[in-house]
Design an enzyme around this catalytic site. Sequence first.
Site, short mmCIF file in Angstrom:
data_model
loop_
_atom_site.label_atom_id
_atom_site.label_comp_id
_atom_site.label_asym_id
_atom_site.label_seq_id
_atom_site.Cartn_x
_atom_site.Cartn_y
_atom_site.Cartn_z
N ASN A 275 21.59 40.34 -18.77
CA ASN A 275 22.23 40.18 -17.47
C ASN A 275 21.84 41.36 -16.58
O ASN A 275 22.28 42.48 -16.82
CB ASN A 275 23.75 40.12 -17.65
CG ASN A 275 24.51 39.97 -16.34
OD1 ASN A 275 23.93 40.11 -15.26
ND2 ASN A 275 25.80 39.71 -16.44
N HIS B 81 22.50 32.58 -12.01
CA HIS B 81 22.68 33.96 -12.46
C HIS B 81 22.67 33.95 -13.99
O HIS B 81 23.29 33.09 -14.62
CB HIS B 81 24.00 34.51 -11.93
CG HIS B 81 24.38 35.81 -12.54
ND1 HIS B 81 23.49 36.87 -12.64
CD2 HIS B 81 25.53 36.25 -13.12
CE1 HIS B 81 24.07 37.88 -13.22
NE2 HIS B 81 25.31 37.54 -13.54
N CYS C 70 26.97 40.81 -9.11
CA CYS C 70 25.94 39.88 -9.59
C CYS C 70 25.55 38.83 -8.55
O CYS C 70 24.51 38.20 -8.67
CB CYS C 70 26.39 39.19 -10.87
SG CYS C 70 26.76 40.34 -12.18
#
Length: 329
Positions: free
Chosen positions: A286, A256, A116
């Site tokens: 996500n 994020h 990520c």
Amino acid sequence: MSVLPRAAIIGIGICLPTRILSNQNLEQMVETNDEWITERTGIKERRIAAAEEATVDLAERAARQALKRARVRAEELDLIILATATPDRFVPPAACLVQHRLGAKNAFAFDLNAACSGFLYGLVVGSQFINSRSSRYILVIGAETLSRIVDWSDRNTCVLFGDGAGAAVLGPAKDKEGLLSFYMRSDGSGEDLLQVPAGGSRLPASHQTVAEGLHFIKMKGNEIFKLAVRAMVSSADQALAKAGLTRADIDWVVPHQANLRIIWAMTQRLEVDRSKVVITLDHHGNTSAASIPLALAEGIERGDLKKDQIILLTGFGAGLTWGSAVLRL
Ligand code: UT7
């Protein structure tokens, strides 16, 4: 004395698959409900790639838009970095396929896997080539099709992720804009917190690994949650200090997009008002390496993020990987 050029984002593009998977859709698939997902994560819906779409397809579309907005031709690119944990195949590198499709015949291209945190890592790596004057235009892409490695019968993970891509063209800054500082870290002692156990050289794919679902994402969400908050706050403070700035100088945070509760816990500790945080996870979920460029692009598109503002990018992910970067738009 000549000052080394700073890297600036001169164009940004995105690609989202058209199919929307809502929390209500998920209620039909696993034992879950909209209330739980909304309260615990902030996610309402996510995009899912079509059967014939893979990471390179999304990356290419985001890249074309970024190039167009930057007014840079593909042949002018010196380097393409594709941050992804879900390449089309292990070999060849997905970045090379993007390079070929774009016709970026003067660029070298490679994949970067920092989960990520991939886009942040890519931004920092790419900017070094501009600082050193060895490259002029660089394409950094964060693209994922996490839907392909999610176990759609595991409610602990399948409600969280989505597919998408975001791309940024980097070029030498003309004025005060650009990447002012960064602070990146990794810690492999957290390898078991978020992983895909099989399919690599440690445990090659076999009938057994597939039967046991070991090619899917496994995550200890609770543990990552706490680490994520701490990691983002401390790296943000370090990056701000390196830029000679303080928390009060932040105009916008682009974090994020993993979990709304993680984001609010982080911004509360950073003493940044919620109104200064770009949130897209309600409609993207996500998207791993794509989440920060997607949020950055949407913030700009909405007219929230403006030229000259100080933007804090911050993220964390499997590895563990984490970091923050301070950008003047
Ligand atoms: O992108 C970087 C890496 N990943 C992350 O950032 C994820 C970080 N972690 C998180 O976002 C959160 O930990 C989760 C959203 C994954 C989980 O939230 P939580 O508040 O930590 O829940 P939990 O794991 O403690 O589970 C609470 C309960 C459990 O039931 P019991 O054991 O208390 O009876 C779960 O089984 O919620 C249950 N549960 C669900 N219930 C309905 C877990 N998933 C679901 C679900 N629907 N989808």
